[in-house]
Design a protein around this motif. Structure first.
Motif, short mmCIF file in Angstrom:
data_model
loop_
_atom_site.label_atom_id
_atom_site.label_comp_id
_atom_site.label_asym_id
_atom_site.label_seq_id
_atom_site.Cartn_x
_atom_site.Cartn_y
_atom_site.Cartn_z
N TRP A 189 -6.96 -5.11 -8.52
CA TRP A 189 -5.82 -5.16 -7.61
C TRP A 189 -4.49 -4.84 -8.29
O TRP A 189 -3.47 -4.75 -7.62
N VAL A 190 -4.47 -4.66 -9.58
CA VAL A 190 -3.23 -4.33 -10.31
C VAL A 190 -3.52 -3.15 -11.23
O VAL A 190 -4.48 -3.17 -12.01
N ARG A 191 -2.69 -2.13 -11.12
CA ARG A 191 -2.88 -0.96 -11.99
C ARG A 191 -1.62 -0.10 -11.99
O ARG A 191 -1.09 0.25 -10.94
N ASP A 192 -1.15 0.25 -13.17
CA ASP A 192 -0.07 1.23 -13.36
C ASP A 192 1.12 0.99 -12.45
O ASP A 192 1.64 1.91 -11.81
N GLY A 193 1.59 -0.24 -12.40
CA GLY A 193 2.78 -0.55 -11.61
C GLY A 193 2.52 -0.78 -10.14
O GLY A 193 3.48 -0.95 -9.37
N VAL A 194 1.27 -0.79 -9.72
CA VAL A 194 0.92 -1.01 -8.31
C VAL A 194 0.13 -2.31 -8.20
O VAL A 194 -0.74 -2.59 -9.03
N ARG A 195 0.41 -3.09 -7.16
CA ARG A 195 -0.29 -4.35 -6.95
C ARG A 195 -0.65 -4.50 -5.48
O ARG A 195 0.21 -4.34 -4.61
N ASP A 204 -10.04 -5.79 7.00
CA ASP A 204 -10.96 -4.69 7.25
C ASP A 204 -10.27 -3.44 7.75
O ASP A 204 -10.88 -2.37 7.79
N ALA A 205 -8.98 -3.53 8.14
CA ALA A 205 -8.32 -2.38 8.76
C ALA A 205 -7.14 -1.85 7.97
O ALA A 205 -6.68 -0.74 8.24
N CYS A 206 -6.62 -2.59 7.00
CA CYS A 206 -5.44 -2.11 6.29
C CYS A 206 -5.27 -2.88 4.98
O CYS A 206 -5.95 -3.88 4.74
N ALA A 207 -4.38 -2.38 4.15
CA ALA A 207 -4.04 -3.04 2.90
C ALA A 207 -2.54 -2.93 2.69
O ALA A 207 -1.94 -1.88 2.94
N GLU A 208 -1.93 -4.02 2.26
CA GLU A 208 -0.53 -4.03 1.86
C GLU A 208 -0.46 -3.99 0.34
O GLU A 208 -1.22 -4.68 -0.35
N PHE A 209 0.45 -3.18 -0.19
CA PHE A 209 0.58 -3.08 -1.65
C PHE A 209 2.05 -2.87 -1.99
O PHE A 209 2.87 -2.55 -1.12
N GLU A 210 2.38 -3.05 -3.25
CA GLU A 210 3.74 -2.78 -3.69
C GLU A 210 3.71 -1.91 -4.94
O GLU A 210 2.78 -1.98 -5.74
N VAL A 211 4.72 -1.08 -5.05
CA VAL A 211 4.86 -0.14 -6.16
C VAL A 211 6.14 -0.45 -6.90
O VAL A 211 7.20 -0.59 -6.29
N THR A 212 6.06 -0.57 -8.21
CA THR A 212 7.24 -0.76 -9.05
C THR A 212 7.45 0.49 -9.89
O THR A 212 6.55 0.92 -10.61
N ASN A 213 8.62 1.07 -9.77
CA ASN A 213 8.95 2.29 -10.51
C ASN A 213 9.57 1.91 -11.85
O ASN A 213 10.73 1.50 -11.93
N ALA A 214 8.77 2.04 -12.91
CA ALA A 214 9.25 1.70 -14.26
C ALA A 214 9.92 2.89 -14.94
O ALA A 214 10.36 2.77 -16.09
N GLY A 215 10.01 4.01 -14.25
CA GLY A 215 10.61 5.20 -14.83
C GLY A 215 12.12 5.21 -14.71
O GLY A 215 12.74 4.24 -14.26
N SER A 216 12.70 6.33 -15.08
CA SER A 216 14.17 6.45 -15.11
C SER A 216 14.71 7.31 -13.98
O SER A 216 15.92 7.55 -13.91
N GLU A 217 13.84 7.79 -13.08
CA GLU A 217 14.30 8.60 -11.96
C GLU A 217 13.52 8.26 -10.70
O GLU A 217 12.38 7.77 -10.77
N THR A 218 14.13 8.51 -9.56
CA THR A 218 13.48 8.25 -8.28
C THR A 218 12.20 9.06 -8.17
O THR A 218 12.17 10.25 -8.52
N ALA A 219 11.13 8.43 -7.67
CA ALA A 219 9.82 9.08 -7.68
C ALA A 219 9.05 8.80 -6.40
O ALA A 219 9.24 7.76 -5.74
N ASP A 220 8.18 9.75 -6.03
CA ASP A 220 7.23 9.57 -4.94
C ASP A 220 5.90 9.13 -5.53
O ASP A 220 5.40 9.76 -6.47
N PHE A 221 5.31 8.08 -4.97
CA PHE A 221 4.06 7.55 -5.49
C PHE A 221 2.92 7.81 -4.52
O PHE A 221 3.08 7.74 -3.30
N SER A 222 1.75 8.10 -5.09
CA SER A 222 0.51 8.27 -4.33
C SER A 222 -0.54 7.36 -4.96
O SER A 222 -0.81 7.45 -6.16
#
Length: 301
Positions: free
Chosen positions: A53-59, A65-83
């Motif tokens: 459930w935790v990997r590369d800044g994502v938790r 059964d129908a969806c998942a909530e997650f959060e992304v932390t951007n540890a970089g120095s510029e605004t980024a799109d995450f997939s």
């Protein structure tokens, strides 16, 4: 059904209430920024993340059964799109899929919440007397692209006046072929002449030096469309061009480590703004990437 396929319901009932604030995008300051695509909680949060459930800044925060909530932390120095690619094995519905959740424009240092939908809620979940339907979910892969370099296939025309993106590609017997597509969505003509400039990058967006970029694909395979002679092409508004990228996933040298590069930074012309695509280059020990010249392409709107 194996015991490993079902998570104990007690783990998901350690909180006294459903996930607070579910369905909002939260920036680094903690305030809500905008609603997500759909409302309603995805299960009950847990005190400790489960395996995978935790990997590369994502938790992963919560799941049903129908969806998942997650959060992304951007540890970089510029605004980024995450997939975020999820491995998802359904319980009851017997789903075996890999849904992808996307979170665009995450500022540096910020934590933003995302949501991925998967299938239709199981009717049993509406019955309070029944335990929650919990699928086996894990984070399989995380990719990020600087928002300023994100590929564009639809939506508003970028400030550059052109769209540049990669297709899904094709693979057979270790041969990989992917198309780069350039579309003039602006008001002025755009001229390309020769080959796009490419640079392979690793998971941390660092250049991959153990790679030889070839003009054309003949040294790798014939009949891929990557060997058309370079020519000067002027694209009017709405017109497009294509360039093929070719490589092999062949391990023919046991003394060398395989070369893998998730990202490819592309410039349509030497002075063009870069665009980063995610071809997941798996070059084996060949270490060679063939890039074809731009050729005119029909564009369907």
């Amino acid at each position: 059904m194996s015991a490993s396929a079902v998570r104990p319901a007690a783990l998901f009932l350690t909180a006294a209430a459903l996930l607070a604030g579910c369905g909002t995008v939260t920036a680094g300051g903690g305030g809500p920024a905008a609603p997500s695509a759909s409302a309603g909680p995805c299960g009950v949060p847990v005190e400790r993340p489960l395996e995978g459930w935790v990997r590369d800044g994502v938790r992963i925060l919560a799941v049903n059964d129908a969806c998942a909530e997650f959060e992304v932390t951007n540890a970089g120095s510029e605004t980024a799109d995450f997939s975020v690619l999820f491995g998802w094995t359904g319980v009851g519905q017997r789903l075996h899929t890999s849904p992808t959740g996307t979170v665009p424009a995450v500022p540096p240092g910020a934590t933003v919440r995302g949501r991925v939908e998967q299938g239709t809620p199981n009717p049993a979940r509406a019955n309070a007397s029944q335990p929650p339907i919990i699928p086996n979910v894990k984070i399989s892969q995380v990719r990020s692209v600087p928002t300023a370099e994100a590929p564009s296939k639809a939506g508003p025309c970028p400030a550059s006046g052109v769209r540049l993106y990669a297709d899904q590609g094709d693979s057979a017997m270790g041969l990989r072929v992917m198309g780069l597509h350039l579309v003039n969505c602006g008001t002025s003509p755009v001229t390309v002449n020769g080959y796009p400039q490419v640079q392979a990058l690793d998971e941390k967006h660092r250049p991959v030096d153990a790679l030889q970029v070839l003009k054309g694909g003949a040294a790798i395979a014939t009949g891929t469309g990557a060997d058309t002679p370079p020519q000067r092409i002027t694209l009017r508004t709405g017109e497009g061009a294509q360039a093929m990228v070719v490589w092999r996933n062949t391990n023919d040298n046991l003394a060398m480590d395989p070369v893998n590069a998730p990202y490819l930074r592309v410039r349509a012309t030497p002075d063009a703004a870069p665009v980063m695509v995610t071809p997941e280059l798996d070059l084996g020990t060949t270490g060679r990437l063939g890039v074809g010249a731009w050729v005119q392409e029909s564009v369907t709107s």
